[in-house]
Design an enzyme around this catalytic site. Structure first.
Site, PDB file in Angstrom:
ATOM      1  NE  ARG A   1      50.603  40.936  33.781  1.00  0.00           N
ATOM      2  CZ  ARG A   1      50.271  42.166  34.075  1.00  0.00           C
ATOM      3  NH1 ARG A   1      50.682  43.161  33.327  1.00  0.00           N
ATOM      4  NH2 ARG A   1      49.541  42.429  35.134  1.00  0.00           N
TER       5      ARG A   1
ATOM      6  CB  SER B   1      48.870  49.640  31.776  1.00  0.00           C
ATOM      7  OG  SER B   1      47.828  48.870  31.240  1.00  0.00           O
TER       8      SER B   1
END
Ligand code: ADP
Length: 165
Positions: free
Chosen positions: A91, A129
């Protein structure tokens, strides 16, 4: 047959995870998504079995994707299953240091195993998450963050719960 493994804690699965799995499935003959215990995050919101089931629901339409669980060294799992690569999503720079360390460790433990990084899609660059747990815990809308097939179950479990990382 070229087999890749996509490991992670997937607590819970997000659209970012499914995007990486889908793109990996285009590059390899078979992909095994492996739900593993996270040494750095011992407390999970979903059990390993639940996490496997949620991923299975989101990947039902990909015929070369399997979901499994493992509690051990990824390098050993890959060897046992004949995998040639570990595929990880990256990311940001913040992911890089940890992933690089993992990749070098896995290479030492299993020299036949390559680590392949795929860049996160721009839409999911920020998504994790932990972020889903936080937003949902405080009653925010997670429609854009998790696949539709699993959204209700995730909301049911997390809504009103104190966010855990
Ligand atoms: P997290 O708990 O941070 O979401 P996991 O351990 O479950 O991460 O992640 C498994 C793999 O998926 C890792 O390679 C991670 O970098 C990758 N990943 C997680 N979220 C995304 C995203 N939004 N885009 C791309 N890759 C991602």
């Amino acid at each position: 047959m070229k087999i890749a493994v996509c490991p992670g804690s997937f607590d819970p699965v997000t659209k970012g995870h499914v995007d990486v799995i889908k793109r990996t499935a285009k590059m390899f003959d078979k992909v095994i998504v492996v739900v593993m215990a996270n040494y750095h995050k011992p407390e999970s919101a979903f059990t390993t079995e639940e996490r496997v089931e949620l991923i299975e629901r989101c990947t039902r339409n990909f015929d070369n994707v399997e979901v499994d669980m493992y509690n051990g060294l990824l390098a050993d799992y890959a060897r046992q299953h004949g995998a040639v690569a570990v595929v990880k999503g990256l990311r940001a720079v913040s992911d890089f240091e940890y992933e690089f360390q993992q990749a070098l460790t896995n290479k030492k433990l299993n020299p036949d195993l390559e680590t392949v990084f795929v860049t996160a899609s721009a839409d999911y660059m920020f998504l994790s998450s932990s972020m889903v747990k936080q937003v949902c815990g405080f009653g925010g809308d997670i429609t854009d963050f998790v696949p539709e097939e699993v959204k209700d179950d995730i909301v049911k479990r997390l809504k009103g719960k104190e966010a855990r990382s």
